[in-house]
Design an enzyme around this catalytic site. Structure first.
Site, mmCIF file in Angstrom:
data_model
loop_
_atom_site.group_PDB
_atom_site.id
_atom_site.type_symbol
_atom_site.label_atom_id
_atom_site.label_comp_id
_atom_site.label_asym_id
_atom_site.label_seq_id
_atom_site.Cartn_x
_atom_site.Cartn_y
_atom_site.Cartn_z
ATOM 1 N N GLU A 119 0.444 6.723 0.792
ATOM 2 C CA GLU A 119 -0.250 5.830 0.147
ATOM 3 C C GLU A 119 -1.529 5.283 0.962
ATOM 4 O O GLU A 119 -2.075 4.335 0.842
ATOM 5 C CB GLU A 119 0.408 4.818 -0.438
ATOM 6 C CG GLU A 119 1.655 5.183 -1.424
ATOM 7 C CD GLU A 119 2.217 4.101 -2.276
ATOM 8 O OE1 GLU A 119 2.322 2.695 -1.863
ATOM 9 O OE2 GLU A 119 2.753 4.372 -3.208
ATOM 10 N N GLU A 264 7.447 8.927 -5.865
ATOM 11 C CA GLU A 264 8.427 7.919 -5.941
ATOM 12 C C GLU A 264 8.421 7.288 -7.358
ATOM 13 O O GLU A 264 7.288 7.017 -7.758
ATOM 14 C CB GLU A 264 8.026 6.685 -5.005
ATOM 15 C CG GLU A 264 7.662 6.888 -3.344
ATOM 16 C CD GLU A 264 7.266 5.879 -2.661
ATOM 17 O OE1 GLU A 264 7.137 4.751 -3.334
ATOM 18 O OE2 GLU A 264 7.046 5.933 -1.347
#
Ligand SMILES: *[C@@H]1O[C@H](CO)[C@@H](O)[C@H](O)[C@H]1NC(C)=O
Ligand SMILES: *[C@@H]1O[C@H](CO)[C@@H](O)[C@H](O)[C@H]1NC(C)=O
Ligand SMILES: *[C@@H]1O[C@H](CO)[C@@H](O)[C@H](O)[C@H]1NC(C)=O
Length: 482
Positions: A119, A264
């Site tokens: 991220e 995720e």
């Protein structure tokens, strides 16, 4: 249509097999004070029929344990390595050689992906990794090509869903976040050229956490009404809408067919009023049913490739995102299942915990009944315990949110005591604390006992070796004949 019974049941079986590809994946993070031994975790993965794992680094001990397990692996490169890898082809080659090639060739670890960064474009990073992510990706790809692995190992960058947005509630108004639009287009083009997937982390829980007015049922998979009508496509859950906002962003830029991995997805069980066992079970089972149906989303019908977040709770994670951050596991820190979940394997509804995990003694550290609640040392003691242990199950709406002041303080003391392996000195808050063998847990609020870690055993052995070595060194130095 009605006469197709046989055909459709054949079709259902076919979709189940193909649709689930090699089955659901899970994220295996290791930011724990007391990590489980990799071999126990790998056995647990197999016992639950899990065939894919995503890691956040390339820990040699974990990769060794995954050897010949038949489990597919995504290894990860932490953000703090991006700068080095972006600026040095040699560093990238070393990384690939040590953390991929070595394990694939000699060890038989089935590495399929390298996740470059984690991220990296989160708004909270203020653009720190904006310049280095793509060059690091390119250098890792070049290193994989040079090592002859680029056909079996693909690169990708797990990105938070905050890299794209929609100007309305409709996915078709989607596009990449303006401040990173350029770099996103370059990355997407690079992934496409290298047959690599786009990896996105999608969190309906965060939608709910961030916006008190968010309709709770829209976060789940139970057909929220009224659904959002996007030019004839109906969205009755935020996962579909979020996912398809990405599909639109890709499509508008000419990459409508880029494969997408959901890197995720999951729901935490504690640390916030919306983080509990019921919601987590509902969300994860809803997602799994969707996953197993092979139905996909309105813009991407067909199988979804996804990794649940996450396998096991991690009590050493930063709580900067929120107290829920340490409670994403389908399993507690000691690898015991939190709830029933059908992952689509032959196992049915039960999650299977790890075996052979030993807890410390049945002892707890609590506030003395006789303690003076006005003691000057009380507040600093609790603050110290919470800072150095884990108080994320205290607070409004959490599993221990209903404790009284006494219970609250005991909880903090016990957490500190357990995380320090029940050392006597960790229950010495001056005239405030005592050790008890009576379990202070009440209802869902568990005063947990830590597990024995294999690394503690290892430290013991290393300590012993060092002592023996020092003894010989001393002998040498003290020897009068030298
Ligand atoms: C391999 O990965 C580990 C764990 O992520 C890391 O500490 C190490 O620096 C990497 N090796 C190289 C040569 O970069
Ligand atoms: C990002 O910027 C904010 C405000 O300027 C600052 O408080 C924060 O520490 C910065 N974060 C990072 C990771 O640089
Ligand atoms: C218990 O501790 C939590 C977290 O430190 C705090 O928010 C809460 O107000 C406390 N409750 C009581 C009854 O002291």
């Amino acid at each position: 249509m009605m006469g197709g019974g046989k055909f459709s049941s054949f079709f259902v079986v076919f979709v189940l097999l193909v649709g689930s590809g090699s089955g659901i994946g899970v994220n295996w993070g290791t930011q724990s004070t007391h990590p489980l031994s990799p071999s126990k975790v790998v056995k647990m993965l197999k016992d639950n029929g899990i065939q894919k794992v995503k890691l956040f680094d390339a820990d040699a001990g974990i990769l060794d344990a995954l050897k010949k397990s038949g489990i597919q692996v995504m290894v990860g490169i932490p953000n703090d390595m991006l700068y080095t890898l972006a600026n040095s082809v040699e560093a990238a080659e070393k990384w690939v050689s040590k953390n991929v090639s070595k394990h694939v060739s000699s060890g038989g670890v089935d590495i399929r992906y390298v996740a470059v960064g984690n991220e990296p474009f989160l708004s909270t990073y203020n653009g720190s990794f904006e310049a280095t992510t793509l060059p690091a990706l390119q250098n890792i790809q070049a290193a994989l090509t040079k090592s002859g692995l680029s056909n079996r190992v693909k690169v990708t960058v797990p990105l938070n869903a905050d890299v794209y947005q929609s100007s309305s509630e409709k996915p078709s108004d989607g596009g990449f976040r303006p401040d990173i639009n350029n770099v996103m287009l370059q990355i997407v083009k690079f992934l496409n050229n290298n047959g690599a997937p786009f990896t996105v982390n999608i969190y309906p829980f965060i939608s709910l956490y961030a916006d008190p007015n968010f309709p709770v049922d829209y976060a789940f998979f139970n057909g929220y009404q009224p659904a959002i009508n996007d030019n004839g496509r109906n969205y009755d859950n935020v996962f579909d809408a979020n996912h398809d906002t990405l599909v639109w962003a890709l499509q508008k830029n000419g990459f409508g067919n880029l494969p997408i991995i959901v890197g995720e997805i999951g729901w935490p069980t504690d640390g916030d009023r919306n983080a509990n066992l019921q919601y987590a079970q509902r969300f994860n089972q809803g997602f799994m049913s969707r996953y197993m149906s092979g139905k996909g989303t309105p813009m991407r019908p067909g199988p979804i490739d996804a990794y649940l977040f996450s396998l096991i709770d991690e009590d050493a994670k930063s709580i900067q995102p929120g107290n829920f951050e340490r409670h994403w596991g389908m399993f507690y820190f000691d690898a015991q299942p939190k709830y029933q979940l059908n992952l689509g394997s032959a196992r049915g509804n039960g999650l299977v915990g790890a075996s052979g995990v030993d807890h410390l003694a049945k002892k707890w550290c609590v506030l003395k009944p006789s303690a003076n609640l006005n003691d000057d040392q009380l507040a600093p003691s609790v603050a110290y315990a919470c800072q150095n242990a884990d108080c994320t199950s205290l607070g409004y709406g959490t599993s221990c949110g209903n404790l009284d002041v006494h219970g609250n303080i005991s909880y903090a003391f016990n957490s500190y005591y357990q995380i320090n392996d029940q050392m006597d000195s960790a229950c010495k808050f001056p005239s405030l604390s005592m050790i008890t063998d009576k379990d202070p847990s009440v209802g869902d609020c568990k005063f947990r006992i830590m597990i024995q870690t294999d690394s503690a055993e290892l430290h013991g052995k290393v300590g012993y070796l060092t002592t023996v070595l020092c003894f010989f060194v001393l002998l040498l130095f003290c020897n009068p004949w030298f």
